[in-house]
Write an enzyme that holds these catalytic residues in place. Structure first.
Site, PDB file in Angstrom:
ATOM      1  CG  ASP A 165      -2.115  -0.924   1.040  1.00 32.00           C
ATOM      2  OD1 ASP A 165      -2.302  -1.430  -0.085  1.00 32.00           O
ATOM      3  OD2 ASP A 165      -2.849  -1.170   2.017  1.00 32.00           O
ATOM      4  CB  ALA A 169      -4.885   2.868   6.297  1.00 40.65           C
ATOM      5  CG  PHE A 216      -8.914  -1.174  10.775  1.00 41.04           C
ATOM      6  CD1 PHE A 216     -10.220  -1.610  10.840  1.00 41.04           C
ATOM      7  CD2 PHE A 216      -7.899  -2.069  11.067  1.00 41.04           C
ATOM      8  CE1 PHE A 216     -10.521  -2.919  11.193  1.00 41.04           C
ATOM      9  CE2 PHE A 216      -8.183  -3.374  11.410  1.00 41.04           C
ATOM     10  CZ  PHE A 216      -9.500  -3.796  11.483  1.00 41.04           C
TER      11      PHE A 216
END
Length: 342
Positions: free
Chosen positions: A75, A191, A194
């Site tokens: 990511d 990301a 969370f």
């Protein structure tokens, strides 16, 4: 011929190997590979010779000449690529070489099929909301940037909390000491937000998220607000504790006491290429390996039947009962024994 820009993590041998294979697959499929010079040099050093038929971005072609971007990595690599192509705008597709890889569309084992689909334009393009971030101090704008995932205000010193007040649409919500505050997009909800205890928000939901990090307060819950709202975090001056602003974990600025960070929805999204139509709920289960044992699913349409009379239907004759004490005589609300209520 289609030009496809290949991004790779030059610090990882696995990513360089994937880039070499991608270039070979693109050439065999009749597409033109485009790379940044630093990525091309990293590949050349890895194999000891230059790979032919590769155009260098900014020299042989410009970003506007490119049709699509392929990102080989996790990511973080996708966020890095989005930063480079946002002005174009250029659709990106991620091939996951990391761990979770929520922004990635395909896995390393699917590289050949992915390249084939991209060359044959067998994909759709999805818009992802981004945010504009401004830093103010004494009515002076110190910095202005953007983020795809989140803007995170964090304490500058590990031993001291940062004192903040959070605000939505020009109205204060609460003040507290904390480790920081995350202001995220739906894309960023899986990301940092969370990890800080924020909600998972589906990518097609138009909303903004604010999540306090380890707040020393009775009310410090995650907030989900309108996409048209203005979220803000102010660093209070009652202590000299400073903070740091991180945007997507890449762009940073120090925040002195009295600084103010404002976040709004950006008018310029990031574009991600989708190779399949897997629902987000299924991606969530797969990426986090969530347990779903025992799930039966909805009844099939052709097997559904209308309700039976097995359950009573409450009609106009509905009666109300005034509240009463559970031990009030004459109302058997609990089972009783000789020794009293059970």
């Amino acid at each position: 011929m289609r030009r496809i820009l290949v991004f790779t993590h030059t610090g990882r041998q696995e990513a360089i190997a994937a880039a070499i294979e991608t270039c070979s697959l693109l050439k065999a499929a009749g597409a033109i590979t485009v790379m940044r010079r630093k990525d091309h040099e990293a590949m050349t050093d890895a194999i000891g010779e230059a790979i032919e038929s590769i155009e260098i971005l900014g020299e042989d072609c410009q970003i506007d000449d490119v049709d699509l971007g392929v990102v080989l990595g996790g990511d973080g690599s996708v966020l890095r690529a989005a930063e480079l192509v946002r002005e174009a705008p250029l659709p990106l597709v991620g091939v996951n070489l990391g761990h979770v890889g929520f922004l990635a569309e395909a896995e390393r084992s699917e590289l050949a099929a992915t390249v084939d689909a991209l060359v044959n334009q067998e994909y759709t393009v999805e818009e992802r909301m981004t945010i504009e971030v401004k830093v103010w101090l004494d009515n002076v704008c110190l910095a202005e940037t953007w983020a795809l995932n989140e803007a995170a205000v964090e304490k500058a010193n590990r031993e001291r909390m940062v004192e903040v007040v959070i605000e939505v649409d020009g109205r204060p919500i609460s003040t507290f000491g904390c480790d920081g505050v995350v202001m995220a997009t739906p894309t960023g909800s899986t990301a940092y937000s969370f990890s800080a205890g924020g909600p998972v928000v589906w990518p097609d939901v138009a909303a903004l998220i604010m999540v306090p990090i380890s707040a020393h307060a009775l009310f410090a819950k995650p907030l989900v607000v309108s996409p048209d709202s203005v979220m803000a975090v102010e660093i209070l001056t009652r202590t000299d504790a400073g903070a740091v602003l991180w945007c997507d974990g890449r762009r940073t600025i120090e925040l002195p006491p009295g600084a103010r960070v404002e976040v709004t929805r950006s008018s310029r999204p990031v574009y991600l290429a989708r190779l399949n139509t897997t629902p987000f709920s299924e991606r969530l289960v797969n990426k986090f390996e969530l347990p779903i044992t025992g799930w039966r699913g909805p009844a099939k349409v052709d097997a559904r039947r209308s309700a039976t009379a097995a359950l009573p239907v409450i009609g106009p004759g509905l009666q109300s009962v005034e509240p009463h004490h559970r031990d009030e005589p004459g109302i058997p609300m609990v089972a009783r024994t000789d020794d009293g209520p059970e």
